[in-house]
Design an enzyme around this catalytic site. Structure first.
Site, PDB file in Angstrom:
ATOM      1  N   HIS A 327       0.844  -1.283   0.167  1.00 13.82           N
ATOM      2  CA  HIS A 327      -0.102   0.101   0.093  1.00 13.82           C
ATOM      3  C   HIS A 327       0.868   1.263   0.145  1.00 13.82           C
ATOM      4  O   HIS A 327       1.972   1.168   0.434  1.00 13.82           O
ATOM      5  CB  HIS A 327      -1.032   0.052   1.357  1.00 13.82           C
ATOM      6  CG  HIS A 327      -1.835  -1.060   1.426  1.00 13.82           C
ATOM      7  ND1 HIS A 327      -1.799  -1.957   2.517  1.00 13.82           N
ATOM      8  CD2 HIS A 327      -2.557  -1.881   0.503  1.00 13.82           C
ATOM      9  CE1 HIS A 327      -2.686  -2.906   2.092  1.00 13.82           C
ATOM     10  NE2 HIS A 327      -3.150  -2.879   0.857  1.00 13.82           N
ATOM     11  N   TRP A 546       4.622  -0.718   4.745  1.00 17.16           N
ATOM     12  CA  TRP A 546       5.232  -2.023   5.552  1.00 17.16           C
ATOM     13  C   TRP A 546       4.007  -3.192   5.459  1.00 17.16           C
ATOM     14  O   TRP A 546       4.028  -4.009   6.198  1.00 17.16           O
ATOM     15  CB  TRP A 546       5.523  -1.656   6.864  1.00 17.16           C
ATOM     16  CG  TRP A 546       6.331  -0.350   7.266  1.00 17.16           C
ATOM     17  CD1 TRP A 546       7.434  -0.235   7.106  1.00 17.16           C
ATOM     18  CD2 TRP A 546       5.940   0.986   7.229  1.00 17.16           C
ATOM     19  NE1 TRP A 546       8.037   0.979   7.333  1.00 17.16           N
ATOM     20  CE2 TRP A 546       6.745   1.984   7.230  1.00 17.16           C
ATOM     21  CE3 TRP A 546       4.342   1.494   7.364  1.00 17.16           C
ATOM     22  CZ2 TRP A 546       6.669   3.145   7.586  1.00 17.16           C
ATOM     23  CZ3 TRP A 546       4.092   2.862   7.633  1.00 17.16           C
ATOM     24  CH2 TRP A 546       5.442   3.649   7.787  1.00 17.16           C
ATOM     25  N   HIS A 547       3.458  -3.252   4.074  1.00 20.80           N
ATOM     26  CA  HIS A 547       2.461  -4.414   3.936  1.00 20.80           C
ATOM     27  C   HIS A 547       2.927  -5.063   2.670  1.00 20.80           C
ATOM     28  O   HIS A 547       2.224  -5.140   1.894  1.00 20.80           O
ATOM     29  CB  HIS A 547       1.148  -3.517   3.764  1.00 20.80           C
ATOM     30  CG  HIS A 547       0.562  -2.919   4.989  1.00 20.80           C
ATOM     31  ND1 HIS A 547      -0.381  -1.890   4.939  1.00 20.80           N
ATOM     32  CD2 HIS A 547       1.061  -2.904   6.203  1.00 20.80           C
ATOM     33  CE1 HIS A 547      -0.462  -1.469   6.083  1.00 20.80           C
ATOM     34  NE2 HIS A 547       0.133  -1.830   6.986  1.00 20.80           N
ATOM     35  N   SER A 548       4.167  -5.516   2.564  1.00 18.35           N
ATOM     36  CA  SER A 548       4.591  -6.326   1.657  1.00 18.35           C
ATOM     37  C   SER A 548       3.838  -7.605   1.351  1.00 18.35           C
ATOM     38  O   SER A 548       3.837  -8.309   2.335  1.00 18.35           O
ATOM     39  CB  SER A 548       6.069  -6.388   1.508  1.00 18.35           C
ATOM     40  OG  SER A 548       6.685  -5.101   1.725  1.00 18.35           O
TER      41      SER A 548
END
Length: 615
Positions: A327, A546-548
């Protein structure tokens, strides 16, 4: 052939290894999903010999992890519990690289994240199932989300007895003001007590925002402490830290172990390559960056890449490392009064300032140290007026992806009660930020190895803002969130250095203010030049959320898939992946909850194949 492999049960009976296996299962990575799977299996069968190999350190009762409010200072300090992936410079980002941190510690992201409790939309999981993954739809995964949690105080459609604690008690003034402005300014959308119940009626409504913190203790609620460290009595559950997995060891097409390198500073044989063997299963849990890298170093990936780095090919899987999803976020700062309660002292203060808050927390788990500063928000869908502002650039994306899926929001917006930037000019003053992040960016990227050395930085192309519709969403988000913020009682203007640099004389110019504008004040009118300034700002400042996820996608092999619905890597035996790299499409949420769900589902799959009851 692949179908037969994917249905093969896990068994030790036909393995002939050069070395005796000291373990039944090896987890390559000790992140969120790995801790859930390993913890569930170990609790159900304490005789199962499990090894977790983690590149980072332990987090057991370490205050920078268990004290909630320390999370941002921990991230900003560049500590050893993150791997900071530097991407290639991108034209879409003004020819700059960006940095994508990933958790590097036992517990992975759950030990270092912002603790925002945000659950995916039900249709997100239904999308996974429709790609040929039976058992991965919302009807199957929502119960697992509830299984993992205890929501405090109890609420309908949430878990009541799971290991992970969620607090839904707002404490700070700024989030309350955000909700007050919403009540006066946006009666169309309305309110809910729970924006995370998986139902369509919770989307597009303002809500208090829960956090992964125990109401009783004030501790961060992570998987390391609630699935793993609480089983320290089990000597068959072994954890190696500061050890980086290099590759999977195969005998023929069967995974039998891993090679890893110990890089602990106190280890006598530091940097030596060590082999560990598993009699039943190897599970990759290195996350969206680590798992595809291990596969490629093991000879599984795109043939042209393997040839370029001189790694013998075991299986041609071009989907490895592709389909990178994230995101896109901005944490835009605003000035506030000196007497406003914020987390600035904890994030930017000296040791004495922080100690005062720690001492308060040590008494009973209360005070500012027990908070994450994110206590209100909305997953928002644009109305007709908003769609007009978004313009023709976004119109096709809206019609094709969002219009007929009412539980998919476009962006999350909410306040953070601290300064989240790096400008020294802001330090020593009180600020809050308005964060917004796109929930389903159209742009995707990729990550690949550059050599067989596991310490060589990866070749990462995040794809951020490659598609113009993503730029349009951020432009609208800035304007929309700024209008909300200007009306909050705590507002004292913008911290201009961290905002768009508008042309001289622009009505949109940023700077200090004596106070908020009236609720009914007219909106700022932006010119074409102002819009260009906003876009330039976003290209220069947008970052990871930080949403890999997505780089070892669970979908058919001929569609770029890497694993099947039983989490088996195509083309080999006894090798599975259990982390968010298997997500085939994005989720409209912070990803901790989805990592819990993947972990709980993987635990059930492994238990069934291992013949373990009670998971």
């Amino acid at each position: 052939m692949d179908t037969q492999i994917s249905q093969t049960s896990i068994s030790a009976s036909h393995i002939s290894m050069a070395q005796p296996a000291a373990h039944d299962i090896i987890f390559a990575g000790g992140g969120t999903a790995a801790c859930v799977v390993a913890g569930r299996l170990a609790a159900a069968d304490p005789n199962l010999k499990i090894l977790i190999i983690e590149a980072g350190q332990h987090t057991d009762n370490i205050k920078t992890h268990i004290q909630p409010a320390r999370y941002f200072k921990n991230l900003a300090s560049g500590g050893d519990t993150f791997t900071f992936h530097a991407t290639k410079p991108s034209k879409a980002l003004g020819n700059r690289p960006c940095i994508i941190p990933a958790g590097k510690a036992v517990g992975g992201g759950s030990s270092v994240n912002f603790m925002m409790y945000t659950r995916a939309s039900a249709s997100d999981y239904d999308d996974w199932e429709k790609l040929g993954n039976p058992g991965w739809g919302s009807k199957d995964l929502i119960p697992l989300s509830n299984k993992a949690e205890t929501f405090e105080p109890n609420a309908k459609n949430h878990g009541t007895s799971g290991p992970i604690k969620i607090t839904n008690v707002p404490c700070l003034n700024v989030p309350k003001q955000f909700l007050e402005v919403a009540a006066a300014r946006d009666q169309e959308r309305g309110f809910t007590d729970d924006a995370n119940d998986f139902f369509t009626t919770s989307i597009n409504k303002y809500s208090p925002w829960p956090r992964y913190v125990s109401l009783e203790t004030g501790h961060r609620s992570d998987v390391a402490h609630h699935y793993i460290y609480n089983q320290s009595h089990n000597k068959n559950l072994e954890i190696l830290t500061h050890c980086r997995v290099k590759r999977v060891i195969f005998e023929g097409d069967r995974a039998v172990g891993v090679e890893y390198i110990s890089h602990h500073p106190d280890t006598a044989n530091k940097d030596a390559i060590v082999q560990a063997y598993a009699s039943r299963l190897v599970v990759l849990s290195g996350g969206a960056f680590g798992s595809p890298a291990i596969l490629e170093r093991s000879g599984i990936g795109a043939p042209e890449l393997l040839k370029a780095v001189e790694i013998p090919e075991i299986v041609a899987l071009p989907g490895v490392g592709e389909n990178y999803n994230d995101h896109n976020t901005l944490l835009v700062p605003y000035r506030t009064t000196n007497d406003e309660i914020t987390l600035d002292e904890i994030n930017h203060g000296n040791a004495a300032d922080i100690q005062l808050h720690e001492d308060r927390w040590l008494r009973d788990g209360k005070g500012l140290m027990s908070l994450n500063g994110i206590e209100a928000g909305i997953k928002i869908r644009p109305n007709a007026r908003d769609l007009g502002i978004l313009g023709s650039t976004f119109a096709k994306r809206w019609q094709e992806f969002f219009a007929n899926q009412p539980d998919k929001a476009v962006v999350f917006v909410g306040p953070l009660v601290y300064y989240a930037g790096a400008n020294a000019e802001a330090i020593g003053r009180k600020h809050f930020a308005i964060g917004y992040f796109t929930l389903y960016p159209a742009s995707v990227g990729r990550t690949h190895i550059k050599s067989c050395d596991p310490f060589t930085p990866l070749d990462v192309e995040p794809g951020f803002l490659d598609k113009p519709e993503d730029v349009a969403v951020l432009r609208w988000s800035y304007k929309w969130s700024r209008e909300m913020t200007r009306r909050m009682d705590s507002y004292r203007g913008e911290f201009a250095p961290d905002h768009p640099q508008f042309p001289a004389g622009s009505q949109a110019a940023c700077g200090p203010a004596d106070g908020p504008v009236s609720t009914m004040a007219p909106d700022i009118v932006y010119t074409v030049e102002d819009d260009e300034a906003i876009d330039t700002f976003h290209r220069a400042a947008v970052s990871t959320t930080w949403h890999s996820l997505g780089t070892c996608a669970m979908k058919p092999r001929n569609q770029g898939g890497v694993v099947d619905s039983r989490l088996n890597v195509y083309g080999v035996k006894n090798l599975k992946i259990a982390d968010l790299s298997i997500a085939p499409t994005n989720v409209g949420a912070n990803t901790y909850n989805s990592a819990l769900v993947v972990g709980e589902k993987a635990a059930l799959i492994l238990a069934e194949e291992l013949g373990i009851k009670g998971v």
